[in-house]
Design a protein around this motif. Structure first.
Motif, PDB file in Angstrom:
ATOM      1  N   LEU A  94       0.546  -1.246  -0.022  1.00  0.00           N
ATOM      2  CA  LEU A  94      -0.048  -0.003  -0.094  1.00  0.00           C
ATOM      3  C   LEU A  94       0.714   1.327  -0.078  1.00  0.00           C
ATOM      4  N   ASP A  95       2.025   1.316   0.810  1.00  0.00           N
ATOM      5  CA  ASP A  95       2.935   2.370   0.793  1.00  0.00           C
ATOM      6  C   ASP A  95       3.100   2.678  -0.708  1.00  0.00           C
ATOM      7  N   ASN A  96       3.832   1.757  -1.362  1.00  0.00           N
ATOM      8  CA  ASN A  96       4.422   1.813  -2.745  1.00  0.00           C
ATOM      9  C   ASN A  96       3.337   2.182  -3.527  1.00  0.00           C
ATOM     10  N   THR A  97       2.137   1.800  -3.487  1.00  0.00           N
ATOM     11  CA  THR A  97       1.132   2.235  -4.195  1.00  0.00           C
ATOM     12  C   THR A  97       0.610   3.476  -4.239  1.00  0.00           C
ATOM     13  N   LEU A  98       0.594   3.906  -2.910  1.00  0.00           N
ATOM     14  CA  LEU A  98       0.339   5.327  -2.535  1.00  0.00           C
ATOM     15  C   LEU A  98       1.258   6.461  -3.356  1.00  0.00           C
ATOM     16  N   TYR A  99       2.819   5.835  -3.317  1.00  0.00           N
ATOM     17  CA  TYR A  99       3.717   6.637  -3.878  1.00  0.00           C
ATOM     18  C   TYR A  99       3.623   6.577  -5.318  1.00  0.00           C
ATOM     19  N   SER A 106       7.629  10.416  -1.244  1.00  0.00           N
ATOM     20  CA  SER A 106       8.392   9.050  -0.717  1.00  0.00           C
ATOM     21  C   SER A 106       7.503   8.310  -0.209  1.00  0.00           C
ATOM     22  N   ARG A 107       7.852   6.852  -0.408  1.00  0.00           N
ATOM     23  CA  ARG A 107       7.596   5.842   0.386  1.00  0.00           C
ATOM     24  C   ARG A 107       7.374   6.030   2.047  1.00  0.00           C
ATOM     25  N   GLN A 108       8.288   6.647   2.581  1.00  0.00           N
ATOM     26  CA  GLN A 108       8.414   7.035   4.015  1.00  0.00           C
ATOM     27  C   GLN A 108       7.353   7.948   4.147  1.00  0.00           C
ATOM     28  N   HIS A 109       7.135   9.116   3.059  1.00  0.00           N
ATOM     29  CA  HIS A 109       5.772   9.901   3.264  1.00  0.00           C
ATOM     30  C   HIS A 109       4.735   9.174   3.397  1.00  0.00           C
ATOM     31  N   ALA A 110       4.230   8.122   2.516  1.00  0.00           N
ATOM     32  CA  ALA A 110       3.189   7.270   2.439  1.00  0.00           C
ATOM     33  C   ALA A 110       3.077   6.444   3.590  1.00  0.00           C
TER      34      ALA A 110
END
Length: 205
Positions: A94-99, A106-110
């Motif tokens: 999910l974090d990568n998809t949001l990015y 960034s993925r960290q922000h996601a």
């Protein structure tokens, strides 16, 4: 949740790829590994090459060893080519998809947005960054996140990059839909240059 809190610019130099915008700028100025011996390292062994490839992918997606190993074993149990399964699972986070939808810088922000409850999947709040999205899933931001200036900035920058072909960005709704599983040749740089077979070889020892 365990996470890396050190310098992303340092990791970018270690892996030779820009893991963030700042990391890319630092890499342009100092295109060699960090440390006093960074410019004079000797030839790497086969094991070292495999290890560096694994570390590179781990750091692209911002995972720790335990998380990455768990994903690898999941990929190994799936039908098909293990290496490609691994990349597909990492892209489905999910974090990568949001990015990839350009709603995070960034993925960290996601991951931060997800942990704070600002992301919905098919209408339900999901606060787990490793949640795997599937074809047909709709990802949407909360009302509060839609007004966040960091999100607006990410969208603006993302317009120059574009959205990956397996995702459909619904910018007016601050949402996106998973259209398909990513094909290997559709993966954007630097993931497209990953030699995933080296990772399979490393974990198979």
């Amino acid at each position: 949740m365990a996470r890396y809190t050190g310098s992303i610019a340092r990791l970018s130099r270690r892996e030779g790829i820009g893991l963030s915008r700042k990391g890319a700028r630092v890499l342009e100025r100092r295109p060699y590994p960090p440390g006093q011996h960074g410019q004079g390292r000797k030839k790497t062994s086969d094991y070292g090459v495999q290890l560096r490839e694994k570390q590179k992918v781990k750091r692209i997606y911002g995972l720790l060893e335990k998380q990455f190993r768990r994903t690898f074993h999941e990929a190994h149990r799936m039908k098909g080519v293990t290496g490609e399964n691994l990349l597909r699972l990492l892209e489905a986070r999910l974090d990568n998809t949001l990015y990839r939808l350009n709603y995070a810088n960034s993925r960290q922000h996601a991951r931060q947005m997800i942990a704070h409850g600002h992301v919905r999947v098919n209408g339900h709040k999901v606060d787990i960054a490793s949640y795997k999205v599937d074809v047909g899933d709709r990802i949407e931001l909360s009302a509060k996140a839609k007004k966040n200036p960091d999100v607006a900035r990410a969208i603006e920058i993302g317009e120059q990059v574009g959205v990956v072909p397996w995702l459909d960005q619904l910018k007016e709704e601050f949402a996106g839909v998973v259209k398909a599983h990513p094909a290997r040749d559709e993966l954007p740089l630097p993931v497209r240059e990953v030699r995933e077979q080296l990772i399979v070889e490393l974990y198979s020892k």
